[in-house]
Scaffold this motif. Structure first.
Motif, PDB file in Angstrom:
ATOM      1  N   ILE A 127     -34.595 -73.153 -61.750  1.00  0.00           N
ATOM      2  CA  ILE A 127     -36.032 -73.458 -61.655  1.00  0.00           C
ATOM      3  C   ILE A 127     -36.843 -72.707 -62.713  1.00  0.00           C
ATOM      4  O   ILE A 127     -38.064 -72.576 -62.595  1.00  0.00           O
ATOM      5  N   GLY A 128     -36.136 -72.185 -63.754  1.00  0.00           N
ATOM      6  CA  GLY A 128     -36.840 -71.721 -64.935  1.00  0.00           C
ATOM      7  C   GLY A 128     -37.034 -70.233 -65.127  1.00  0.00           C
ATOM      8  O   GLY A 128     -37.729 -69.815 -66.053  1.00  0.00           O
ATOM      9  N   TYR A 129     -36.414 -69.384 -64.309  1.00  0.00           N
ATOM     10  CA  TYR A 129     -36.576 -67.934 -64.474  1.00  0.00           C
ATOM     11  C   TYR A 129     -35.582 -67.397 -65.506  1.00  0.00           C
ATOM     12  O   TYR A 129     -34.457 -67.894 -65.626  1.00  0.00           O
ATOM     13  N   THR A 130     -36.001 -66.353 -66.245  1.00  0.00           N
ATOM     14  CA  THR A 130     -35.121 -65.719 -67.242  1.00  0.00           C
ATOM     15  C   THR A 130     -34.214 -64.688 -66.568  1.00  0.00           C
ATOM     16  O   THR A 130     -34.434 -64.311 -65.401  1.00  0.00           O
ATOM     17  N   ASN A 131     -33.205 -64.192 -67.314  1.00  0.00           N
ATOM     18  CA  ASN A 131     -32.276 -63.194 -66.771  1.00  0.00           C
ATOM     19  C   ASN A 131     -32.994 -61.918 -66.342  1.00  0.00           C
ATOM     20  O   ASN A 131     -32.668 -61.317 -65.322  1.00  0.00           O
ATOM     21  N   VAL A 132     -33.974 -61.479 -67.152  1.00  0.00           N
ATOM     22  CA  VAL A 132     -34.718 -60.255 -66.822  1.00  0.00           C
ATOM     23  C   VAL A 132     -35.543 -60.457 -65.550  1.00  0.00           C
ATOM     24  O   VAL A 132     -35.589 -59.586 -64.679  1.00  0.00           O
ATOM     25  N   GLN A 133     -36.195 -61.615 -65.434  1.00  0.00           N
ATOM     26  CA  GLN A 133     -36.989 -61.915 -64.235  1.00  0.00           C
ATOM     27  C   GLN A 133     -36.096 -61.984 -62.988  1.00  0.00           C
ATOM     28  O   GLN A 133     -36.471 -61.493 -61.925  1.00  0.00           O
ATOM     29  N   ILE A 134     -34.918 -62.578 -63.151  1.00  0.00           N
ATOM     30  CA  ILE A 134     -33.990 -62.697 -62.015  1.00  0.00           C
ATOM     31  C   ILE A 134     -33.516 -61.318 -61.562  1.00  0.00           C
ATOM     32  O   ILE A 134     -33.477 -61.031 -60.358  1.00  0.00           O
ATOM     33  N   ALA A 135     -33.152 -60.461 -62.534  1.00  0.00           N
ATOM     34  CA  ALA A 135     -32.721 -59.097 -62.192  1.00  0.00           C
ATOM     35  C   ALA A 135     -33.846 -58.351 -61.483  1.00  0.00           C
ATOM     36  O   ALA A 135     -33.610 -57.623 -60.507  1.00  0.00           O
ATOM     37  N   ASP A 136     -35.078 -58.547 -61.954  1.00  0.00           N
ATOM     38  CA  ASP A 136     -36.239 -57.896 -61.359  1.00  0.00           C
ATOM     39  C   ASP A 136     -36.445 -58.359 -59.912  1.00  0.00           C
ATOM     40  O   ASP A 136     -36.647 -57.555 -58.999  1.00  0.00           O
ATOM     41  N   MET A 137     -36.369 -59.671 -59.686  1.00  0.00           N
ATOM     42  CA  MET A 137     -36.585 -60.229 -58.345  1.00  0.00           C
ATOM     43  C   MET A 137     -35.453 -59.836 -57.388  1.00  0.00           C
ATOM     44  O   MET A 137     -35.692 -59.511 -56.226  1.00  0.00           O
ATOM     45  N   PHE A 138     -34.226 -59.852 -57.897  1.00  0.00           N
ATOM     46  CA  PHE A 138     -33.098 -59.453 -57.050  1.00  0.00           C
ATOM     47  C   PHE A 138     -33.185 -57.970 -56.707  1.00  0.00           C
ATOM     48  O   PHE A 138     -32.811 -57.544 -55.609  1.00  0.00           O
ATOM     49  N   GLY A 139     -33.698 -57.177 -57.656  1.00  0.00           N
ATOM     50  CA  GLY A 139     -33.910 -55.754 -57.389  1.00  0.00           C
ATOM     51  C   GLY A 139     -34.939 -55.529 -56.300  1.00  0.00           C
ATOM     52  O   GLY A 139     -34.800 -54.606 -55.490  1.00  0.00           O
TER      53      GLY A 139
END
Length: 530
Positions: free
Chosen positions: A266-278
């Motif tokens: 749905i368009g999130y970057t790797n850094v954003q995903i790591a941030d959200m999972f954190g």
């Protein structure tokens, strides 16, 4: 073994376990403040893989070793007990060697497979732990089977102390180089802890080796057996325990994989995903672990009491004890769940001040969802303990697998919705806990035990309702008077605890009989009566 020695051993392990759990739960707070939610997003996926790889050596095998060693020592076959240890040590040495080499070689592939390539250094940092911890488990299993709990307790404490101190120090030292490196420093704490604990327990084993050899020399009942027979016996005990214990880390890995893939879609970057999972695993999930320190203790204390009544076919006592155990679990789970739900964002802001208002709000939203899951999780722990105590140990495994399937399906659907995104992981976790609790309850009620949920929960629910009202009113009052959200949060938590404890006794939710179920409960009952 005398009753006094048994209680002493249980108390040593209980205190050590409590210290270890508290240290582990607190550790995440300064770590998250230091490396942020993005850093935790590189730390946690590697840890999920590590936990799954260690399930064999941390769950099934120590129990199997302890059981076989204990049985042989009871028959005065001390040489046979020592043989079990030696076979197990070599087996776990091979498991540790193979798993550590595989991770060393394929670390990049593993973290890329679950969608978190930034966790590569963290995965490498865990290689020494993958080698040391299986060997450590062989010694712990032998000491447990020999009814010598002190080395186990000391090694657990040393392991956690080194993990926390080394992990935080390296994270602080490396944070200037980058978050991936700092996360790797934090994960290396597990390796430092595993190696330190292995050295300690090995030295303690050397000190006892003379007495072990003396026992073997003096016994006339010594007998060894083919190695393949010992391996078969170990596997027979270890496999079902390992299957059950692997569900939780497997759920963590599935979470990592689905979160990464669905958020990418749905368009999130790797850094954003790591941030959200954190945010999910480093802030919200960490706070959910606190109530488990106490609900796990209740579940552990249920096992011997229910096993005793079940073995003696005392059905009335069996039902009374099981219902009392469930009630005590709810007495812990309900206020923790409702309290965290009501003060989710303020609690996040209090503990993770460095994250900023935006992260406080998004992490608070995740905590609100997971807080409800705390109630179901405490029930799962109590119900699992009951089923295991009445020789229905495969039922919780079956139900956990059903919960895992529900979680995977819901996570895939919900995380892929842009309006829900990472919150889908929290929603699916809460629903899966509910499903497992419901299935466990159904299985228990198909035995001679009948858990009367309405009866055991009604007074606790009334106490929690009053506590919730007091929490809401006091938070608004303190915030308007003190003009500080953090002080208002601390004040309302204090009020909530006082009001809830008073209500428990005022409504009769806790009785003298309930207090007498816990260690030193008679003294506590006399204090409450005064």
């Amino acid at each position: 073994m005398s009753k006094e020695n048994f209680i002493k051993g249980a108390a040593i392990l209980g205190v050590a376990g409590l210290l270890v759990k508290i240290l582990g739960a607190i550790y995440r707070i300064p770590l998250t403040n230091l490396i942020g939610t993005e850093g935790i997003g590189y730390y946690q996926p590697a840890y999920n893989i590590y936990n799954l790889l260690l399930v064999v050596s941390l769950s099934g095998f120590p129990t199997a070793i302890a059981k076989l060693v204990s049985e042989k020592r009871a028959l005065k076959n001390f040489e046979g007990a020592y043989q079990v240890y030696k076979v197990s040590r070599w087996g776990l040495f091979l498991i540790g060697l193979i798993s550590s080499l595989l991770v060393l070689i394929f670390a990049k592939n593993l973290v890329s497979l679950i969608g978190f390539p930034g966790a590569y250094y963290s995965m490498l940092a865990l290689v020494p732990a993958l080698f040391a911890v299986p060997l450590l488990s062989a010694y712990r299993g032998f000491f447990q089977g020999s009814q010598n709990m002190a080395p186990i307790a000391l090694s657990q404490i040393i392991e956690q102390v080194f993990r926390v101190s080394v992990g935080l120090y390296l994270a602080y030292a490396l944070v200037g180089r980058g978050l991936e490196e700092a996360a790797a420093g934090a994960t290396f704490g597990a390796s430092a802890g595993g190696v330190a604990a292995l050295i300690l327990i090995y030295l303690m084993f050397l000190f006892t080796k003379k007495s072990i050899k003396e026992e073997i020399k003096l016994s006339s009942h010594n007998r060894t057996e083919p190695v393949k027979n010992i391996v078969k016996s170990l596997l027979y005990i270890a496999i079902p325990i390992t299957i059950g214990a692997s569900i939780a880390p497997l759920m963590g890995i599935m979470d990592s994989y689905i979160v990464s893939n669905r958020l990418t879609a749905i368009g999130y970057t790797n850094v954003q995903i790591a941030d959200m999972f954190g945010e999910l695993s480093g802030t919200a999930q960490t706070l959910i672990n606190f109530p488990q320190v106490f609900s796990t203790a209740v579940a552990m204390s249920l096992v011997p009491a229910i096993t005793d009544a079940f073995t003696k076919k005392q059905n009335v006592k069996l039902n009374v004890t099981a219902n009392a155990g469930v009630k005590m679990s709810l007495i812990i789970g309900l206020p923790c769940g409702i309290g965290l739900f009501m003060l989710a964002e303020p609690v996040i802001a209090l503990l993770y001040s460095s994250l900023g208002p935006e992260k406080h709000a998004s992490s608070g939203a995740l905590l609100e969802i997971l807080a409800i899951g705390v109630i179901f999780l405490t029930l799962v722990q109590a119900f699992t303990a009951i089923l295991q105590s009445i020789n229905k140990q495969f039922h919780p495994v079956k139900n956990l697998i059903a919960g895992l399937i529900v979680k995977v399906i819901l996570s895939y659907i919900l995380i892929g919705m842009p309006s829900i995104n990472i919150k889908g992981a929290a929603i699916s976790t809460t629903i899966s806990y509910f499903v497992v609790a419901l299935l466990n309850w159904y299985d228990i009620n198909n035995t001679s035990i009948k858990i009367k949920l309405i009866q055991v929960s009604s007074r606790s629910l009334l106490s929690v309702a009053i506590m919730a009202a007091a929490t809401g009113v006091s938070f608004r009052f303190f915030k308007s008077v003190l003009h500080s959200q953090n002080l208002a949060t601390l004040g309302s938590i204090t009020i909530a605890v006082i009001v809830y404890v008073i209500c428990l006794f005022a409504t009769g939710a806790i009785t003298k009989a309930d207090l007498e179920l816990i260690p030193k409960g008679e003294k506590l009952a006399r204090f409450v009566r005064k």
